[in-house]
Write a protein that holds these residues in place. Structure first.
Motif, PDB file in Angstrom:
ATOM      1  N   VAL A   1       0.853  -1.194   0.000  1.00 42.65           N
ATOM      2  CA  VAL A   1       0.000   0.000   0.000  1.00 42.65           C
ATOM      3  C   VAL A   1       0.884   1.237   0.000  1.00 42.65           C
ATOM      4  O   VAL A   1       1.610   1.488   0.964  1.00 42.65           O
ATOM      5  N   GLN A   2       0.825   1.989  -1.095  1.00 40.06           N
ATOM      6  CA  GLN A   2       1.671   3.188  -1.173  1.00 40.06           C
ATOM      7  C   GLN A   2       0.893   4.456  -0.868  1.00 40.06           C
ATOM      8  O   GLN A   2       1.481   5.495  -0.649  1.00 40.06           O
ATOM      9  N   GLY A   3      -0.431   4.367  -0.879  1.00 41.04           N
ATOM     10  CA  GLY A   3      -1.243   5.528  -0.544  1.00 41.04           C
ATOM     11  C   GLY A   3      -1.442   5.621   0.967  1.00 41.04           C
ATOM     12  O   GLY A   3      -0.721   4.995   1.746  1.00 41.04           O
ATOM     13  N   SER A   4      -2.457   6.384   1.379  1.00 40.74           N
ATOM     14  CA  SER A   4      -2.654   6.577   2.810  1.00 40.74           C
ATOM     15  C   SER A   4      -3.429   5.399   3.405  1.00 40.74           C
ATOM     16  O   SER A   4      -4.409   4.934   2.838  1.00 40.74           O
ATOM     17  N   TRP A   5      -2.938   4.893   4.527  1.00 42.21           N
ATOM     18  CA  TRP A   5      -3.601   3.778   5.217  1.00 42.21           C
ATOM     19  C   TRP A   5      -4.964   4.193   5.741  1.00 42.21           C
ATOM     20  O   TRP A   5      -5.889   3.396   5.815  1.00 42.21           O
ATOM     21  N   LEU A   6      -5.039   5.474   6.122  1.00 36.32           N
ATOM     22  CA  LEU A   6      -6.289   5.964   6.682  1.00 36.32           C
ATOM     23  C   LEU A   6      -7.398   5.903   5.639  1.00 36.32           C
ATOM     24  O   LEU A   6      -8.517   5.458   5.918  1.00 36.32           O
ATOM     25  N   GLN A   7      -7.039   6.307   4.411  1.00 38.73           N
ATOM     26  CA  GLN A   7      -8.034   6.253   3.334  1.00 38.73           C
ATOM     27  C   GLN A   7      -8.427   4.819   3.034  1.00 38.73           C
ATOM     28  O   GLN A   7      -9.592   4.538   2.772  1.00 38.73           O
ATOM     29  N   LEU A   8      -7.452   3.895   3.118  1.00 40.85           N
ATOM     30  CA  LEU A   8      -7.773   2.493   2.856  1.00 40.85           C
ATOM     31  C   LEU A   8      -8.749   1.970   3.909  1.00 40.85           C
ATOM     32  O   LEU A   8      -9.704   1.252   3.591  1.00 40.85           O
ATOM     33  N   ALA A   9      -8.511   2.390   5.158  1.00 39.38           N
ATOM     34  CA  ALA A   9      -9.435   1.985   6.222  1.00 39.38           C
ATOM     35  C   ALA A   9     -10.829   2.537   5.957  1.00 39.38           C
ATOM     36  O   ALA A   9     -11.844   1.841   6.125  1.00 39.38           O
ATOM     37  N   ALA A  10     -10.869   3.786   5.475  1.00 40.27           N
ATOM     38  CA  ALA A  10     -12.176   4.388   5.157  1.00 40.27           C
ATOM     39  C   ALA A  10     -12.859   3.612   4.044  1.00 40.27           C
ATOM     40  O   ALA A  10     -14.073   3.377   4.088  1.00 40.27           O
ATOM     41  N   VAL A  11     -12.082   3.184   3.027  1.00 36.25           N
ATOM     42  CA  VAL A  11     -12.667   2.404   1.928  1.00 36.25           C
ATOM     43  C   VAL A  11     -13.246   1.100   2.474  1.00 36.25           C
ATOM     44  O   VAL A  11     -14.351   0.689   2.095  1.00 36.25           O
ATOM     45  N   LEU A  12     -12.506   0.461   3.407  1.00 36.96           N
ATOM     46  CA  LEU A  12     -12.985  -0.817   3.947  1.00 36.96           C
ATOM     47  C   LEU A  12     -14.279  -0.631   4.732  1.00 36.96           C
ATOM     48  O   LEU A  12     -15.214  -1.429   4.609  1.00 36.96           O
ATOM     49  N   VAL A  13     -14.339   0.429   5.544  1.00 36.26           N
ATOM     50  CA  VAL A  13     -15.542   0.654   6.352  1.00 36.26           C
ATOM     51  C   VAL A  13     -16.723   1.019   5.459  1.00 36.26           C
ATOM     52  O   VAL A  13     -17.803   0.403   5.533  1.00 36.26           O
ATOM     53  N   LEU A  14     -16.507   1.995   4.552  1.00 39.57           N
ATOM     54  CA  LEU A  14     -17.612   2.428   3.691  1.00 39.57           C
ATOM     55  C   LEU A  14     -18.028   1.318   2.729  1.00 39.57           C
ATOM     56  O   LEU A  14     -19.219   1.140   2.453  1.00 39.57           O
ATOM     57  N   GLY A  15     -17.033   0.562   2.226  1.00 43.14           N
ATOM     58  CA  GLY A  15     -17.369  -0.537   1.319  1.00 43.14           C
ATOM     59  C   GLY A  15     -18.128  -1.635   2.046  1.00 43.14           C
ATOM     60  O   GLY A  15     -19.104  -2.182   1.523  1.00 43.14           O
ATOM     61  N   GLY A  16     -17.692  -1.937   3.271  1.00 43.88           N
ATOM     62  CA  GLY A  16     -18.414  -2.932   4.070  1.00 43.88           C
ATOM     63  C   GLY A  16     -19.837  -2.490   4.320  1.00 43.88           C
ATOM     64  O   GLY A  16     -20.792  -3.269   4.181  1.00 43.88           O
ATOM     65  N   ALA A  17     -20.001  -1.200   4.621  1.00 45.87           N
ATOM     66  CA  ALA A  17     -21.352  -0.668   4.856  1.00 45.87           C
ATOM     67  C   ALA A  17     -22.177  -0.729   3.575  1.00 45.87           C
ATOM     68  O   ALA A  17     -23.379  -1.016   3.610  1.00 45.87           O
ATOM     69  N   ALA A  18     -21.528  -0.482   2.425  1.00 43.69           N
ATOM     70  CA  ALA A  18     -22.257  -0.479   1.149  1.00 43.69           C
ATOM     71  C   ALA A  18     -22.729  -1.878   0.786  1.00 43.69           C
ATOM     72  O   ALA A  18     -23.762  -2.033   0.144  1.00 43.69           O
ATOM     73  N   LEU A  19     -21.973  -2.914   1.180  1.00 37.56           N
ATOM     74  CA  LEU A  19     -22.448  -4.266   0.919  1.00 37.56           C
ATOM     75  C   LEU A  19     -23.481  -4.680   1.956  1.00 37.56           C
ATOM     76  O   LEU A  19     -24.400  -5.441   1.671  1.00 37.56           O
ATOM     77  N   ALA A  20     -23.334  -4.163   3.200  1.00 31.43           N
ATOM     78  CA  ALA A  20     -24.178  -4.647   4.291  1.00 31.43           C
ATOM     79  C   ALA A  20     -25.607  -4.123   4.203  1.00 31.43           C
ATOM     80  O   ALA A  20     -26.550  -4.872   4.468  1.00 31.43           O
ATOM     81  N   ALA A  21     -25.782  -2.841   3.804  1.00 31.29           N
ATOM     82  CA  ALA A  21     -27.147  -2.288   3.854  1.00 31.29           C
ATOM     83  C   ALA A  21     -28.095  -2.960   2.860  1.00 31.29           C
ATOM     84  O   ALA A  21     -29.109  -3.538   3.273  1.00 31.29           O
ATOM     85  N   PRO A  22     -27.782  -2.955   1.531  1.00 30.83           N
ATOM     86  CA  PRO A  22     -28.688  -3.680   0.636  1.00 30.83           C
ATOM     87  C   PRO A  22     -28.683  -5.168   0.931  1.00 30.83           C
ATOM     88  O   PRO A  22     -29.704  -5.835   0.742  1.00 30.83           O
ATOM     89  N   GLY A  23     -27.547  -5.678   1.426  1.00 31.40           N
ATOM     90  CA  GLY A  23     -27.473  -7.099   1.729  1.00 31.40           C
ATOM     91  C   GLY A  23     -28.416  -7.498   2.838  1.00 31.40           C
ATOM     92  O   GLY A  23     -29.153  -8.483   2.736  1.00 31.40           O
ATOM     93  N   THR A  24     -28.439  -6.710   3.930  1.00 31.18           N
ATOM     94  CA  THR A  24     -29.341  -6.998   5.048  1.00 31.18           C
ATOM     95  C   THR A  24     -30.785  -6.959   4.573  1.00 31.18           C
ATOM     96  O   THR A  24     -31.620  -7.756   4.998  1.00 31.18           O
ATOM     97  N   PHE A  25     -31.047  -6.028   3.659  1.00 32.68           N
ATOM     98  CA  PHE A  25     -32.401  -5.868   3.135  1.00 32.68           C
ATOM     99  C   PHE A  25     -32.818  -7.072   2.302  1.00 32.68           C
ATOM    100  O   PHE A  25     -33.841  -7.705   2.554  1.00 32.68           O
ATOM    101  N   TYR A  26     -31.982  -7.404   1.296  1.00 29.02           N
ATOM    102  CA  TYR A  26     -32.369  -8.467   0.376  1.00 29.02           C
ATOM    103  C   TYR A  26     -32.283  -9.846   1.016  1.00 29.02           C
ATOM    104  O   TYR A  26     -33.001 -10.756   0.606  1.00 29.02           O
ATOM    105  N   ALA A  27     -31.404  -9.999   2.012  1.00 30.08           N
ATOM    106  CA  ALA A  27     -31.293 -11.316   2.635  1.00 30.08           C
ATOM    107  C   ALA A  27     -32.596 -11.681   3.330  1.00 30.08           C
ATOM    108  O   ALA A  27     -33.004 -12.843   3.334  1.00 30.08           O
ATOM    109  N   LEU A  28     -33.298 -10.675   3.893  1.00 32.35           N
ATOM    110  CA  LEU A  28     -34.588 -10.981   4.512  1.00 32.35           C
ATOM    111  C   LEU A  28     -35.595 -11.432   3.457  1.00 32.35           C
ATOM    112  O   LEU A  28     -36.355 -12.377   3.666  1.00 32.35           O
ATOM    113  N   LEU A  29     -35.585 -10.746   2.291  1.00 36.91           N
ATOM    114  CA  LEU A  29     -36.498 -11.146   1.217  1.00 36.91           C
ATOM    115  C   LEU A  29     -36.239 -12.585   0.806  1.00 36.91           C
ATOM    116  O   LEU A  29     -37.162 -13.371   0.623  1.00 36.91           O
TER     117      LEU A  29
END
Lengths: 315, 228
Positions: free
Chosen positions: B129-157
């Motif tokens: 990783v040559q860029g900022s670690w902080l930004q990578l952490a932000a990508v992981l959190v926001l990306g995890g949230a982006a998969l989790a919200a529609p995922g939680t929704f559709y998994a119930l369906l």
């Protein structure tokens, strides 16, 4: 008024006349009113395709290859239109589960909508665009709620009616979308020299079609009619709202699709045949949706539990 | 009212995370599942180092996406086993609290798996990783949230539908294409040093996707829970 619009006005007239005649007929609807618009669409399609293939001028750069645009572009437009119908009908089906809230919601969206349009007149630039966009969105919501209220009050529309329309429109949209992707790749071979490019509009269309295939499958894999109705309508709304986000993301990702042609960059003969074919596709899809809607309704009737026997008389 | 919903949200999230904590083999299973996928991607790609480096971001997110489908299925398996979800509905837990609680727990699990997976990808794909670690952490959190919200929704369906194991990916994957594109592009850029400073715009796209789905899905969740 450009000449292409005459055919549209005539078609809409036929549509309105047949639908109204069928609705107001005493004793309920018996004739299949949608065949009128279907026959008109078929005639328009034959004429339009003949015109596109033989009468329209060849393109300056792509010569006769560009004639595919008389099918490709209408398919793109009308598949989006069909998905929009699916979205509007899904919203309507959810709203008709609570018909009492319709007049309130209509008023509550009309007032700020008109306010935002007024604001847009005073603003300039991006702010004007944003205000106008949300204003139009709110007014469309208000109009739809008003129409739903009228339909519910006077024409016996229920949540199921709109659910069946949404089901029909989704499938018609998917069929047109597949046609669009197929023709696009036929077109792209001689022009971009590949069958498929990862260009934003291609990619976004493919993802859009897949999303709605998913919605269609969800509909077919839930057994309970009421659950199926709510779930697939919610899924339709989410799938539709996601389209612009998908488009933005793949647009940033990479871009090579040719710029959109406008009437200014096209010969007026080409615009005429393009419009004619677009009308033909629109009326054809109305016909398809109406046919598919009848099938959905018949299936729902067949699915419904048999009526209970009359209560025994109490002596 | 709002305070009660927030309190219930954290209670639901706590409950879900507690269950994960008490059976840690599930999260570790998820991690190894994603790891296997990451390794498999390396096998299918051209093994020359330059190519592997370029596919690292995509491989990480592909692994996480496929693992998320499994984890979301599991997150409702615990609810349907003893019909715990009906109990929650009747308690009564507010539907919004139920959605946000479960989505938060799923985000936490996915982010955790992503954070454990990143060093493995860095090592195996030789993509420091040559860029900022902080930004990578932000990508992981926001990306995890982006998969989790529609995922939680559709998994119930899909838990209640027939052929649910096919249906969830089919509904979810096309929908999260924007999140997948944004997250994997941002990750690839950060691994490559992000010379043009483009990662920020991908992060904002991810944030927009999160805002859209965390608000709308929470709004609609009440409708689909009610119908049970």
């Amino acid at each position: 008024m450009p000449a292409g619009y005459i055919f549209g006005v005539v078609g809409l007239f036929i549509f309105a006349l047949t639908a109204l005649a069928a609705t107001l007929r005493p004793g309920g609807v018996r004739a299949n009113w949608e065949h009128g618009i279907g026959l008109y669409a078929l005639g328009l399609l034959v004429y339009g395709q003949y015109g596109g293939l033989y009468l329209a001028p060849p393109d300056t750069w792509m010569a006769d290859v560009a004639r595919i645009l008389y099918v490709h572009v209408p398919a793109a437009w009308i598949s989006m239109v069909a998905f929009t119908w699916a979205f509007a009908a899904a919203f309507g089906a959810l709203m008709l589960e609570r018909p009492k809230s319709l007049p309130v919601l209509s008023a509550a969206t009309a007032v700020p909508g008109i306010g935002l349009i007024g604001l847009a007149m005073a603003l300039t630039g991006v702010q004007r665009g944003l205000a106008a966009f949300f204003g139009i969105l709110l007014i469309l919501t208000a109009v739809e709620c008003a129409l739903l209220w009228i339909g519910n009050r006077f024409f016996n529309w229920t949540s199921d009616t709109l659910d069946h329309i949404s089901e029909a429109s989704t499938e018609v949209g998917v069929v047109l979308g597949v046609l669009l992707l197929f023709l696009g790749s036929v077109f792209s071979r001689p022009t971009f020299n590949v069958y498929w490019t990862w260009d934003p509009r291609l990619t976004a269309s493919a993802v859009m079609v897949l999303t709605f295939v998913g919605v269609s499958l969800l509909r077919s894999s839930v057994d309970d009619p009421i659950t199926r109705r709510t779930w697939s309508n919610v899924a339709t709304i989410l799938a539709y709202i996601n389209i612009p986000v998908t488009y933005m993301s793949v647009k940033w990702w990479r871009t090579i699709h040719q710029l959109q042609s406008t009437p200014d960059t096209l010969s007026s003969d080409m615009t005429f045949w393009l419009r004619l074919n677009a009308w033909a596709f629109l009326f054809l899809s109305i016909w398809f949706v109406a046919r598919r809607w009848r099938i959905a309704r018949a299936r729902a009737l067949a699915e419904a539990p048999p009526e209970l026997p009359p209560a025994p008389e109490i002596p | 009212m709002i305070a009660r919903i927030i309190k219930q949200t954290f209670q639901v999230a706590y409950k879900d995370l507690l269950i994960e904590w008490r059976s840690p083999q599930r999260v570790s299973g998820l991690f190894f599942f994603a790891l296997v996928l990451v390794i498999l991607v390396a096998f299918t790609a051209d093994a020359s180092p330059g190519v592997l480096k370029k596919t690292a971001g995509g491989a990480l997110w592909l692994g996480l996406l496929l693992a998320s489908a499994r984890s979301l299925d599991l997150s409702y398996a615990i609810e349907t086993d003893n019909d715990a979800l009906s109990g929650m509905v009747r308690w009564p837990v507010h539907p919004a609290a139920m959605f946000y609680g479960k989505a938060l727990a799923n985000t936490a699990v996915l982010t955790l798996v992503g954070m454990a997976l990143t060093p493995m990808v860095v090592v195996m794909y030789n993509a420091p990783v040559q860029g900022s670690w902080l930004q990578l952490a932000a990508v992981l959190v926001l990306g995890g949230a982006a998969l989790a919200a529609p995922g939680t929704f559709y998994a119930l369906l899909t838990t209640r539908a027939r052929a649910s194991s096919v249906l969830l990916p089919l509904l979810l994957f096309p929908l999260v294409v924007p999140a997948l594109v944004a997250a994997s592009r941002a990750t690839a850029l950060l691994m490559d040093g992000d010379a043009m400073g483009e990662a920020g715009s991908w992060l904002s796209l991810l944030l927009a996707f999160d805002l859209l789905h965390w608000s709308l899905d929470g709004l609609f969740f009440g409708l689909i829970v009610e119908e049970r």
